[in-house]
Design a protein around this motif. Structure first.
Motif, PDB file in Angstrom:
ATOM      1  N   THR A  31      93.895 -12.898 -25.108  1.00 54.84           N
ATOM      2  CA  THR A  31      94.018 -11.544 -25.303  1.00 54.84           C
ATOM      3  C   THR A  31      94.295 -11.437 -26.872  1.00 54.84           C
ATOM      4  OG1 THR A  31      96.502 -12.034 -25.118  1.00 54.84           O
ATOM      5  CG2 THR A  31      95.065 -11.045 -23.182  1.00 54.84           C
ATOM      6  N   LEU A  32      93.637 -12.327 -27.664  1.00 59.85           N
ATOM      7  CA  LEU A  32      93.998 -12.062 -29.403  1.00 59.85           C
ATOM      8  C   LEU A  32      93.724 -10.693 -29.867  1.00 59.85           C
ATOM      9  CD1 LEU A  32      92.428 -15.508 -30.358  1.00 59.85           C
ATOM     10  CD2 LEU A  32      94.929 -14.812 -30.465  1.00 59.85           C
ATOM     11  N   GLN A  33      92.726  -9.929 -29.229  1.00 62.14           N
ATOM     12  CA  GLN A  33      92.156  -8.793 -29.768  1.00 62.14           C
ATOM     13  C   GLN A  33      93.332  -7.666 -29.480  1.00 62.14           C
ATOM     14  OE1 GLN A  33      91.217  -9.911 -26.697  1.00 62.14           O
ATOM     15  NE2 GLN A  33      90.758  -8.496 -25.202  1.00 62.14           N
ATOM     16  N   THR A  34      94.459  -7.923 -28.647  1.00 57.47           N
ATOM     17  CA  THR A  34      95.518  -7.089 -28.468  1.00 57.47           C
ATOM     18  C   THR A  34      96.745  -7.606 -29.227  1.00 57.47           C
ATOM     19  OG1 THR A  34      96.166  -7.899 -26.354  1.00 57.47           O
ATOM     20  CG2 THR A  34      94.485  -6.030 -26.365  1.00 57.47           C
ATOM     21  N   LEU A  60      95.216   0.846 -26.937  1.00 58.58           N
ATOM     22  CA  LEU A  60      94.922   2.032 -27.092  1.00 58.58           C
ATOM     23  C   LEU A  60      95.830   2.681 -28.377  1.00 58.58           C
ATOM     24  CD1 LEU A  60      95.223   3.454 -23.462  1.00 58.58           C
ATOM     25  CD2 LEU A  60      93.095   2.869 -24.853  1.00 58.58           C
ATOM     26  N   GLY A  61      95.798   1.633 -29.074  1.00 56.97           N
ATOM     27  CA  GLY A  61      96.684   1.842 -30.585  1.00 56.97           C
ATOM     28  C   GLY A  61      98.086   1.924 -30.446  1.00 56.97           C
ATOM     29  N   ILE A  62      98.590   1.853 -29.266  1.00 58.88           N
ATOM     30  CA  ILE A  62     100.105   1.790 -29.024  1.00 58.88           C
ATOM     31  C   ILE A  62     100.698   0.391 -28.503  1.00 58.88           C
ATOM     32  CG2 ILE A  62     101.919   3.014 -27.750  1.00 58.88           C
ATOM     33  CD1 ILE A  62      99.755   5.120 -27.004  1.00 58.88           C
ATOM     34  N   ARG A  63     101.566   0.038 -29.313  1.00 62.09           N
ATOM     35  CA  ARG A  63     102.308  -1.137 -28.816  1.00 62.09           C
ATOM     36  C   ARG A  63     103.076  -0.838 -27.521  1.00 62.09           C
ATOM     37  NH1 ARG A  63     102.201  -6.270 -30.061  1.00 62.09           N
ATOM     38  NH2 ARG A  63     101.205  -5.606 -32.232  1.00 62.09           N
ATOM     39  N   LEU A 126      88.551   8.519 -15.474  1.00 61.31           N
ATOM     40  CA  LEU A 126      87.558   9.023 -16.818  1.00 61.31           C
ATOM     41  C   LEU A 126      87.464   7.895 -17.941  1.00 61.31           C
ATOM     42  CD1 LEU A 126      87.677  12.730 -16.773  1.00 61.31           C
ATOM     43  CD2 LEU A 126      85.832  11.357 -15.600  1.00 61.31           C
ATOM     44  N   PHE A 127      88.944   7.246 -18.201  1.00 64.54           N
ATOM     45  CA  PHE A 127      89.105   6.605 -19.359  1.00 64.54           C
ATOM     46  C   PHE A 127      89.648   5.162 -19.101  1.00 64.54           C
ATOM     47  CE2 PHE A 127      91.439   5.472 -23.087  1.00 64.54           C
ATOM     48  CZ  PHE A 127      90.534   5.426 -24.105  1.00 64.54           C
ATOM     49  N   LEU A 128      90.889   5.272 -18.681  1.00 62.17           N
ATOM     50  CA  LEU A 128      91.435   4.180 -18.449  1.00 62.17           C
ATOM     51  C   LEU A 128      91.230   2.898 -17.793  1.00 62.17           C
ATOM     52  CD1 LEU A 128      94.051   2.791 -19.568  1.00 62.17           C
ATOM     53  CD2 LEU A 128      95.422   3.758 -17.348  1.00 62.17           C
ATOM     54  N   LYS A 129      90.170   3.238 -16.663  1.00 59.89           N
ATOM     55  CA  LYS A 129      89.361   2.379 -15.821  1.00 59.89           C
ATOM     56  C   LYS A 129      88.346   1.672 -16.814  1.00 59.89           C
ATOM     57  CE  LYS A 129      87.128   1.388 -11.479  1.00 59.89           C
ATOM     58  NZ  LYS A 129      86.702   2.130 -10.304  1.00 59.89           N
ATOM     59  N   ARG A 130      87.725   2.332 -17.570  1.00 58.31           N
ATOM     60  CA  ARG A 130      86.784   1.704 -18.330  1.00 58.31           C
ATOM     61  C   ARG A 130      87.180   0.771 -19.550  1.00 58.31           C
ATOM     62  NH1 ARG A 130      83.346   6.620 -20.394  1.00 58.31           N
ATOM     63  NH2 ARG A 130      84.569   7.844 -19.185  1.00 58.31           N
ATOM     64  N   TYR A 131      88.224   1.128 -20.262  1.00 56.82           N
ATOM     65  CA  TYR A 131      89.169   0.435 -20.929  1.00 56.82           C
ATOM     66  C   TYR A 131      89.589  -0.687 -20.469  1.00 56.82           C
ATOM     67  CZ  TYR A 131      92.679  -1.141 -24.215  1.00 56.82           C
ATOM     68  OH  TYR A 131      93.335  -2.032 -25.017  1.00 56.82           O
ATOM     69  N   LEU A 132      90.264  -0.702 -19.159  1.00 59.53           N
ATOM     70  CA  LEU A 132      90.778  -2.052 -18.495  1.00 59.53           C
ATOM     71  C   LEU A 132      89.802  -3.016 -18.001  1.00 59.53           C
ATOM     72  CD1 LEU A 132      93.782  -0.415 -16.943  1.00 59.53           C
ATOM     73  CD2 LEU A 132      93.993  -2.145 -18.862  1.00 59.53           C
TER      74      LEU A 132
END
Length: 151
Positions: A31-34, A60-63, A126-132
């Motif tokens: 999970t280095l990317q986050t 999503l840009g938020i810690r 619409l969004f969160l499923k794709r991101y996850l």
């Protein structure tokens, strides 16, 4: 509740997959990317049934912080981590490891819902499923690489 199902084949036995999936250092490396890190609970070694760990990462840009418990474990075939505290209304992640000729079929079933009610259901789909899904695929690819390099 939204649901993500992923599957991959790994050319090592289920015991190796199970152990790596519960290893804190392997989780952090995948999970280095986050920028994920442990802020409470076991910070190294193997997680086990009943362990509670709080992860902090940028999504999503938020810690954000997510506290999960290993709530079910049947080594080396299955374990579940469930959210205790975090940004979701619910979050449950089942990890399955099935011996097959040539290695292991690894399956993830990731179920979640955001706390935004009706609006959240649309946001989830619409969004969160794709991101996850992208996040989990990238994490799985790193774990697969680690497993197959070390065999």
């Amino acid at each position: 509740m939204a649901r993500i199902e992923l599957e991959m084949m790994v050319q090592v036995p289920p015991e190796a997959c199970y152990a790596l999936a519960l290893n804190v250092q392997a989780h952090l490396a995948s999970t280095l990317q986050t920028g994920e890190r442990v802020v409470a609970g076991p910070a190294d070694g193997q997680l086990k049934l009943g362990d509670v760990v709080t992860w902090e990462a940028r999504h999503l840009g938020i810690r954000q912080r997510l506290t999960v418990r290993i709530s079910a474990a049947t080594p080396p075939h299955h374990f579940r981590d469930e959210m205790v505290r975090g940004a979701f209304r619910t979050l449950r992640h089942d990890h399955y490891f099935e011996a097959v000729p040539g290695g292991t079929r690894v399956r993830d079933i990731f179920e979640f819902s955001s706390p935004l009610g009706f609006v959240g259901r649309w946001f989830d789909k619409l969004f969160l499923k794709r991101y996850l899904t992208r996040f989990l695929r990238a994490r799985n690819a790193m774990l697969k690489q680690q497993l197959e390099q070390n065999r």
